[in-house]
Design a protein around this motif. Sequence first.
Motif, PDB file in Angstrom:
ATOM      1  N   LYS A 181       0.840  -1.211   0.000  1.00 56.05           N
ATOM      2  CA  LYS A 181       0.000   0.000   0.000  1.00 56.05           C
ATOM      3  C   LYS A 181       0.866   1.249   0.000  1.00 56.05           C
ATOM      4  CE  LYS A 181      -3.749   2.230   2.599  1.00 56.05           C
ATOM      5  NZ  LYS A 181      -4.619   2.136   3.809  1.00 56.05           N
ATOM      6  N   ASP A 182       1.910   1.249   0.813  1.00 52.93           N
ATOM      7  CA  ASP A 182       2.807   2.415   0.880  1.00 52.93           C
ATOM      8  C   ASP A 182       3.533   2.621  -0.454  1.00 52.93           C
ATOM      9  OD1 ASP A 182       2.042   2.772   3.492  1.00 52.93           O
ATOM     10  OD2 ASP A 182       3.848   1.863   4.351  1.00 52.93           O
ATOM     11  N   LEU A 183       3.962   1.522  -1.056  1.00 50.30           N
ATOM     12  CA  LEU A 183       4.624   1.631  -2.355  1.00 50.30           C
ATOM     13  C   LEU A 183       3.659   2.199  -3.403  1.00 50.30           C
ATOM     14  CD1 LEU A 183       6.578  -1.759  -2.408  1.00 50.30           C
ATOM     15  CD2 LEU A 183       7.577   0.523  -2.178  1.00 50.30           C
ATOM     16  N   LYS A 184       2.446   1.727  -3.360  1.00 51.17           N
ATOM     17  CA  LYS A 184       1.450   2.215  -4.321  1.00 51.17           C
ATOM     18  C   LYS A 184       1.191   3.707  -4.143  1.00 51.17           C
ATOM     19  CE  LYS A 184      -3.122   1.151  -6.215  1.00 51.17           C
ATOM     20  NZ  LYS A 184      -4.321   0.277  -6.110  1.00 51.17           N
ATOM     21  N   LYS A 244      -4.619 -14.882  -6.929  1.00 58.95           N
ATOM     22  CA  LYS A 244      -5.760 -14.031  -6.584  1.00 58.95           C
ATOM     23  C   LYS A 244      -5.551 -13.403  -5.210  1.00 58.95           C
ATOM     24  CE  LYS A 244     -10.816 -13.996  -6.280  1.00 58.95           C
ATOM     25  NZ  LYS A 244     -10.899 -13.385  -4.954  1.00 58.95           N
ATOM     26  N   GLY A 245      -5.040 -14.193  -4.280  1.00 64.54           N
ATOM     27  CA  GLY A 245      -4.764 -13.661  -2.951  1.00 64.54           C
ATOM     28  C   GLY A 245      -3.717 -12.565  -2.975  1.00 64.54           C
ATOM     29  N   LEU A 246      -2.686 -12.742  -3.796  1.00 64.61           N
ATOM     30  CA  LEU A 246      -1.648 -11.713  -3.921  1.00 64.61           C
ATOM     31  C   LEU A 246      -2.211 -10.451  -4.564  1.00 64.61           C
ATOM     32  CD1 LEU A 246       1.330 -13.977  -5.069  1.00 64.61           C
ATOM     33  CD2 LEU A 246       0.986 -12.972  -2.808  1.00 64.61           C
ATOM     34  N   ALA A 247      -3.035 -10.616  -5.586  1.00 61.12           N
ATOM     35  CA  ALA A 247      -3.647  -9.452  -6.232  1.00 61.12           C
ATOM     36  C   ALA A 247      -4.560  -8.713  -5.263  1.00 61.12           C
ATOM     37  CB  ALA A 247      -4.419  -9.893  -7.468  1.00 61.12           C
ATOM     38  N   ASP A 248      -5.261  -9.459  -4.425  1.00 55.92           N
ATOM     39  CA  ASP A 248      -6.123  -8.822  -3.418  1.00 55.92           C
ATOM     40  C   ASP A 248      -5.308  -7.998  -2.432  1.00 55.92           C
ATOM     41  OD1 ASP A 248      -8.524  -9.779  -4.443  1.00 55.92           O
ATOM     42  OD2 ASP A 248      -8.494 -11.601  -3.215  1.00 55.92           O
ATOM     43  N   MET A 249      -4.040  -8.401  -2.210  1.00 56.94           N
ATOM     44  CA  MET A 249      -3.142  -7.635  -1.334  1.00 56.94           C
ATOM     45  C   MET A 249      -2.641  -6.358  -1.998  1.00 56.94           C
ATOM     46  SD  MET A 249      -0.724 -10.617   0.309  1.00 56.94           S
ATOM     47  CE  MET A 249       0.246  -9.450   1.257  1.00 56.94           C
ATOM     48  N   GLY A 250      -2.767  -6.290  -3.322  1.00 57.03           N
ATOM     49  CA  GLY A 250      -2.289  -5.110  -4.040  1.00 57.03           C
ATOM     50  C   GLY A 250      -1.148  -5.374  -4.997  1.00 57.03           C
ATOM     51  N   VAL A 251      -0.691  -6.635  -5.097  1.00 58.73           N
ATOM     52  CA  VAL A 251       0.361  -6.981  -6.057  1.00 58.73           C
ATOM     53  C   VAL A 251      -0.179  -6.769  -7.463  1.00 58.73           C
ATOM     54  CG1 VAL A 251       1.751  -8.882  -6.965  1.00 58.73           C
ATOM     55  CG2 VAL A 251       1.474  -8.617  -4.491  1.00 58.73           C
ATOM     56  N   THR A 252       0.567  -6.041  -8.300  1.00 60.72           N
ATOM     57  CA  THR A 252       0.069  -5.705  -9.639  1.00 60.72           C
ATOM     58  C   THR A 252       0.848  -6.368 -10.764  1.00 60.72           C
ATOM     59  OG1 THR A 252       1.365  -3.658  -9.457  1.00 60.72           O
ATOM     60  CG2 THR A 252      -0.997  -3.513  -9.037  1.00 60.72           C
ATOM     61  N   GLY A 253       1.871  -7.148 -10.424  1.00 60.79           N
ATOM     62  CA  GLY A 253       2.629  -7.834 -11.462  1.00 60.79           C
ATOM     63  C   GLY A 253       3.114  -9.188 -10.993  1.00 60.79           C
ATOM     64  N   ILE A 254       3.153 -10.147 -11.921  1.00 61.86           N
ATOM     65  CA  ILE A 254       3.617 -11.503 -11.628  1.00 61.86           C
ATOM     66  C   ILE A 254       4.832 -11.805 -12.490  1.00 61.86           C
ATOM     67  CG2 ILE A 254       3.036 -13.958 -11.786  1.00 61.86           C
ATOM     68  CD1 ILE A 254       1.588 -12.436  -9.534  1.00 61.86           C
ATOM     69  N   TRP A 255       5.864 -12.290 -11.843  1.00 58.54           N
ATOM     70  CA  TRP A 255       7.051 -12.774 -12.533  1.00 58.54           C
ATOM     71  C   TRP A 255       7.031 -14.304 -12.446  1.00 58.54           C
ATOM     72  CZ3 TRP A 255      12.643 -11.928 -10.227  1.00 58.54           C
ATOM     73  CH2 TRP A 255      13.584 -12.593 -11.011  1.00 58.54           C
ATOM     74  N   GLY A 256       6.918 -14.962 -13.592  1.00 54.81           N
ATOM     75  CA  GLY A 256       6.959 -16.417 -13.654  1.00 54.81           C
ATOM     76  C   GLY A 256       8.340 -16.876 -14.049  1.00 54.81           C
TER      77      GLY A 256
END
Length: 793
Positions: A318-321, A388-400
């Motif tokens: 949240k702070d980063l955002k 989905k849980g990570l996105a709900d936390m506010g994560v906006t990008g996934i590195w696979g």
Amino acid sequence: MKHYLFIAFLCASLLGFSQNPTRTFESVDFKNNVLEIKVNDGTYKITPYSKSIVETTFIPSGESFNANSHAVVLKPESLPSELIKTDTSFELKTEGISVQIQKQPFQISYIYKGKPIISEELGYVKNDSLETIQFNLTNDEILYGGGARALGMNRRGYRLELYNRAHYGYETHSELMNYSMPIVMSSNKYMVHFDNAPIGFLDLDSKKDNTLTYETISGRKTYQVVVGDSWTELIDNYTDLTGKQPMPPRWALGNFSSRFGYHSQKEVKQTVQKFRDEQIPLDAIIIDIFWFGKDIQGHMGNLEFLKDSFPNPTQMIKDLKSDNVNTILVTEPFVLTTSKRWQEAVDNDVLAKDSIGNPFTFDFYFGNTGLIDIYNPKGKTWFWNIYKGLADMGVTGIWGDLGEPEVHPSKLLHATGTANEVHNIYGHDWAGLIAEGYKTDFSNQRPFILMRAGSSGSQRYGMIPWSGDVNRTWGGLQSQPEIALQMGMQGLGYMHSDLGGFAGNVQDPELYTRWLQYGVFQPIYRPHAQEDVPAEPIFWDDKTKALAKKSIELRYKLLPYNYNLSFQNHKEGTPLMRPLFFEDDSDPLAIVASTYFWGADFLIAPILIPNSTDKEIYFPKNNNWFDFYTLKKFEGGQTVSVKVVEGHIPTFVRGGALIPMAKPMQSTKEYYGNTFELHYYYDASVKESKGQLYNDDGLTAEAFEKGNYELLKFESEVGKKKIELEFDAEIGNRFQSQIKKVDLIIHNVKSKPKSVKIKRKKINFTYNEALTTVSIPFDWSTSEELEININLN
């Protein structure tokens, strides 16, 4: 009939008469625009998809047709076609691509607008271990494709393995990397896409007998021949076939902070704050494996924040955002037997199996592990619920990461088949899992999906590929333009490198500087490295940091231009980086990667050799080119030795270009498209030119398709002693356009204009004699067309 015989003669003279002597024609049936040809050992099924694409499948006797493709999304058009028959042959004719079938000896040939393209040599043949499809080549064709490799632009002469595999620390030569794609492109402007997932080989005339051979262990014997009248049209047609790349979030075109890796919440916040203190723009931070474990080994598969190191990740994100910084987390498809989720994965039946139905476990660098079976609906759902849980936390990008998969034992079984049958599309389908999850649960949000492996068609999932663990050396840098250019031609327009290089502990300020300068003109700006040396410019010496800051600031200045490139890629498949031969057909350019186009209007010559003082640069013909920094003019069609300076790489702008640029910013969040500069590079020889600027909110999925956009269009007309600039706008039906504050800057004006008028009224302007620029600030209501007239002396 004379026309038909002429085509037959051309096929014989250009492609030769190598055919399969054992295959004999039996019958033909043509209905619903599908041609079925029965031969003694099976059936051919030939389907025109459009006037530029035709698909051919061979179904051996005893096998049934498999319609499932990992790559193709286009449905065949209903297009005018006819079957022309003679005693010895017949032709499936369309207004574009046509297919000629000779009965005996049996042969299939492809023709486009009367010109032979390619023909089957032996066609389908099965030997002891592989099934093959063989074609004739002309002796002068240059061949591209096969995915990401470091081989030089012309890949003819290689037998390329089709098995996605990481190559740690590669430099100027790598025959096998993370993206081994079953695609061949010819300098004759056609493409053959082998529409099959299992592993195999792509033999690009390795025996020097003018033969192209696709080899596979199993699967579909299906390929599409794609043609185009230009390179951009060819790629447009191919990406129609396999899907267009969605627009990335606008912040993805900004600067990333990344390394292997950040060990704690405190370190993440301190790093971001240092960027802000140094006033170096930043839009995202990538957190590697230490977000779920203290050590490199033993923790993969935890897939939850380690509270000792990240005590309050939700607040951190949240702070980063709030500071306009997006959070991206690394994930892998491996669940170690020592991880916190191992038993959960076993209990939920989400892992790939052995032959008796138990989770298949094996050792690799990170520990003893199982592999998530994304082909099992249970595995797919389980994995997505974590995202989905990570996105709900506010994560906006996934590195696979490690998605080849890095280790994929051949005896391992997925729900749909063996490891070798899905190995090359595991990364592709993993990206698809994430993209589909976003469409379902976050339908208005554009995902950011960074992947180390994929396949043909992966672009439609929004995949952002990178070139793997390149060595941190000049040799590592030298291979990067080739890899990015080749992958852009194969549909994956966002291929990019770890800026500065990843593997090794070389700390060379000049190498780092030149790599970051090159990065301004590659699709994603993401420095990344092992911990031995700093990836981020904020941790370098003052001089190197200042040079890096200058590069990053230019990257942000070009945001409007770059975002428009993303729009073009989304609509037409056109890569952001483009080879010179896309528009200059001079023979030597067919294998050049050291100079390239960035979009349509920039010519880029990265510095790939240390201590360079000058560089030989070819300027494409039929244009004048202006040095971006000095405005020196170079005529096209010549090679010039250009002086190299420390502060930037050689960069040139096409005469007549209209380039939108942004005001300074610390984050793309500060840019809304309502205030911008428009740079016009006046060239009296260019009587007309066009430019455009695409704009939306930078976040909403399918904004263009939903009508939530604006497209600003610019045109120039040059007459004797006058310049006329026209401004027009296309506004989507759901977009609220605002007044634009535009600073129009006209370059290369040798003397002060007599006047500048808008709506026949004189307006104020500034002339800079030293820079030979005219600056015209004005407001523009996009609901109205606008015309500016400049009367020259």
